[in-house]
Scaffold this active site. Structure first.
Site, short mmCIF file in Angstrom:
data_model
loop_
_atom_site.label_atom_id
_atom_site.label_comp_id
_atom_site.label_asym_id
_atom_site.label_seq_id
_atom_site.Cartn_x
_atom_site.Cartn_y
_atom_site.Cartn_z
CE LYS A 66 23.41 140.20 -42.23
NZ LYS A 66 24.62 140.29 -41.52
CG HIS B 279 44.22 130.93 -26.16
ND1 HIS B 279 44.46 131.77 -25.10
CD2 HIS B 279 44.78 129.73 -25.83
CE1 HIS B 279 45.16 131.11 -24.18
NE2 HIS B 279 45.36 129.88 -24.60
CB SER C 212 18.98 141.65 -43.14
OG SER C 212 19.14 143.01 -43.50
CD GLU D 198 22.92 138.08 -33.47
OE1 GLU D 198 23.79 138.91 -33.71
OE2 GLU D 198 21.89 137.95 -34.16
#
Ligand code: ARG
Length: 458
Positions: free
Chosen positions: A282, A155, A276, A289
Site C-alpha cells: 500500500k 457526475h 499500511s 484524506e
C-alpha cells in the site's frame, strides 16, 4: 486569593476555577496581550492619566514578563483564570503597586476583544501567505504539464477532454477567491476596540486614535457595546476558513481518486504518502484524506460559535470565552493543511500516458460530433439525438468513433462526410477557444496571468 475576588471572603471552589479558567488555551494570546498593554500604558502617560515614570516601570515589567513566557519560565495559574489576570498578577509581583495602574481606563472585555483582533489579523496574514504558496505550487505543476490532456468529468463520468492545466487553474481561481475573502474579512477585523471599557466606554480622556496607530489598526470601533460583545469577526474568519477547507477538500478528493489504481493519473511522492501496517503493497494518500476529514472539524468550529453567539444578550457574557479554542484550532488546522498541500502538490507526478489513455477510451468526443452536425445545419437538439443513437450503435459494435466507416456514420445522418475523421482530442480542445475555455490558446495566457497575480516568482 486572586486580586480580582475583592468582594468575596472565600476562594473559588477548585471545580469552579477549573471550569471557568481559560488559561489552558488563552495563554497563546500573551504576545497580543502584552503588546496591547504596552500601548495602553504609553497612551495613559501621554494623556497624563499616569506619570511617565510609572508607564516606564509598567512597560519594563511587561517586557520582562514577555521574556519569562517566551523562555518557558512563567508559571501560568488556573486560579488566575485567564492570560490577562495571569500577566497582571505577575506585573504586581514584579513592580509592586504601580502595576495596579495599568488597568485604568480598561476592562478585560475590551482587552480580550483587542487580543483576539490582533491574533486574527496575524492569522489572516499567515493564511494569505499559505494560500499563495499553494497557488504557486498549482501553477508550477500546470506549467510543467502544460500539454497534458485528461478527461473532464461531470457526475464523475468522462464528459469532454480538457487540459490538466485548465483543471488545475480551476483550483487557482477558487484559492484566489479565498485570498480575497480573507482580505475582505481583514477590513472588519482591523478595528480597535480599546476605549470601550466593560461596555459603556471609559470615563477617562483616552486617545483611541493614538492606540490605533500604536497597534496598527486602521479604524476604531464606533460603539462600545458592540465592540465588546460581538465576535462576528471570528465567525467571518471561520466561515472563510470553512469555504477554503471545502476547496482543499475537493482537491484532496481528486488526489485520492487520481492516485487510486483505477485512475492512476498521478503518483504521490513517497515523502507525502503513507504505508499500511498489514498490507505491504500500500501507498496511501493519508494527507489528502486527513485534509478531507479536517474539513468537517473546521465546519464544526464555525457552527459551534454561531450557536454560542445566537442568543446572547448584549454586552459581554462569559459564554464568549468559548470563541477561543475554535479559533485557535481553525487557524492551526487551516495553516498546516495549506502547508502540507503545497508540498504534496509540488511533488506530485502526473502520469500523462494514463490521462491520455483515459481520454481516448470511451466516447468523450460525442459533443464534438454533435457540434459538427450543427455546423452543417442540424439543430443542436436533433444533432444530440443522432449522436446518442450513434453512440449506442458504436458501443454495440464495440468500436470507437474513429473505427466506424463513413457508411455507418451516414446511416445516422446524411450530413456526415469524410471530414468527420478530423475530429480529434486536439480539435476538441482547440475548438473551445473562448475566454475561460480549455483551448491551449486560452490556457497559456490564463496560466501567465495566474503567475502574474501571485507575483511572478517561481
Ligand atoms: N477569559 C475571558 C474571555 O475569554 C476574558 C474576559 C473576561 N471578562 C469578564 N468580564 N469576566 O472571554
Amino acid at each position: 486569593m486572586s486580586h480580582i475576588r475583592g468582594r468575596f471572603q472565600k476562594d473559588a471552589d477548585k471545580l469552579v476555577s477549573g471550569y471557568t479558567a481559560s488559561i489552558p488555551f488563552d495563554w497563546r494570546l500573551f504576545k497580543q496581550d502584552i503588546a496591547g498593554s504596552v500601548a495602553h500604558a504609553r497612551m495613559l502617560a501621554k494623556q497624563g492619566i499616569i506619570s511617565g515614570s510609572d508607564a516606564e516601570t509598567i512597560i519594563n515589567g511587561l517586557e520582562s514578563i514577555r521574556q519569562e513566557i517566551e523562555q518557558g519560565k512563567f508559571q501560568f495559574k488556573t486560579e488566575l483564570e485567564d492570560i490577562h489576570i495571569n500577566i497582571e498578577a505577575r506585573l504586581l509581583e514584579k513592580v509592586g503597586e504601580v502595576g495596579g495602574k495599568l488597568h485604568t481606563a480598561r476592562s478585560r472585555n475590551d482587552q480580550v476583544a483587542l487580543d483576539l483582533r490582533l491574533f486574527t489579523k496575524e492569522a489572516i496574514a499567515d493564511t494569505i501567505t499559505g494560500l499563495k504558496e499553494l497557488q504557486k505550487a498549482l501553477i508550477s505543476l500546470a506549467e510543467d504539464n502544460k500539454d497534458v490532456v485528461m478527461p473532464g468529468y461531470t457526475h464523475l463520468q468522462p464528459a469532454q477532454p480538457v487540459l490538466l492545466a485548465h483543471h488545475l487553474l480551476a483550483y487557482f481561481e477558487m484559492l484566489q477567491r479565498d485570498v480575497e475573502r480573507f482580505g475582505d474579512c481583514l477590513k472588519r477585523v482591523d478595528v480597535l476596540p480599546l476605549g470601550s471599557g466593560a461596555l459603556a466606554g471609559v470615563a477617562y480622556n483616552v486617545d483611541r486614535q493614538f492606540l490605533a496607530r500604536e497597534l496598527g489598526f486602521s479604524k476604531i470601533s464606533g460603539n462600545s457595546i458592540d465592540a465588546v460583545s460581538d465576535r462576528d469577526f471570528i465567525i467571518e474568519y471561520e466561515a472563510a476558513a470553512s469555504i477554503c477547507m471545502m476547496h482543499l477538500s475537493r482537491l484532496a478528493e481528486e488526489i485520492i481518486l487520481w492516485s487510486s489504481a483505477e485512475f492512476d493519473f498521478v503518483a504521490l511522492d513517497e515523502a507525502f504518502a503513507t504505508g499500511s501496517s498489514i498490507m505491504p503493497q500500500k501507498k496511501n494518500p493519508d494527507v489528502a484524506e486527513l485534509a478531507r476529514g479536517k474539513t468537517g472539524r473546521v465546519y464544526g468550529r464555525l457552527m459551534a460559535l454561531l450557536a454560542t453567539m445566537k442568543a446572547l444578550p448584549l454586552a459581554y457574557n462569559r459564554d464568549m470565552q468559548e470563541d477561543k479554542e475554535g479559533l485557535f484550532d481553525t487557524v492551526a488546522t487551516l495553516l498546516s493543511t495549506l502547508k502540507v498541500f503545497s508540498g504534496m502538490v509540488k511533488t506530485l507526478k502526473i502520469k500523462a500516458e494514463n490521462t491520455r489513455r483515459a481520454v481516448e477510451g470511451g466516447y468523450i468526443l460525442a459533443t464534438d460530433l454533435a457540434d459538427y452536425l450543427v455546423k452543417k445545419g442540424e439543430p443542436f437538439r436533433s444533432a444530440h439525438g443522432i449522436v446518442a443513437r450513434l453512440v449506442s450503435y458504436a458501443i454495440e459494435k464495440k468500436k470507437p468513433f474513429n473505427k466506424l466507416d463513413l457508411d455507418e456514420y451516414k446511416r445516422f445522418s446524411p450530413l456526415f462526410g469524410e471530414d468527420v475523421y478530423s475530429i480529434s482530442i486536439k480539435s476538441s480542445l482547440a475548438a473551445r477557444d473562448i475566454f475561460g475555455g480549455t483551448a491551449p490558446k486560452q490556457v497559456a495566457p490564463a496560466l501567465a496571468n495566474a503567475r502574474k497575480i501571485i507575483g511572478g516568482q517561481k
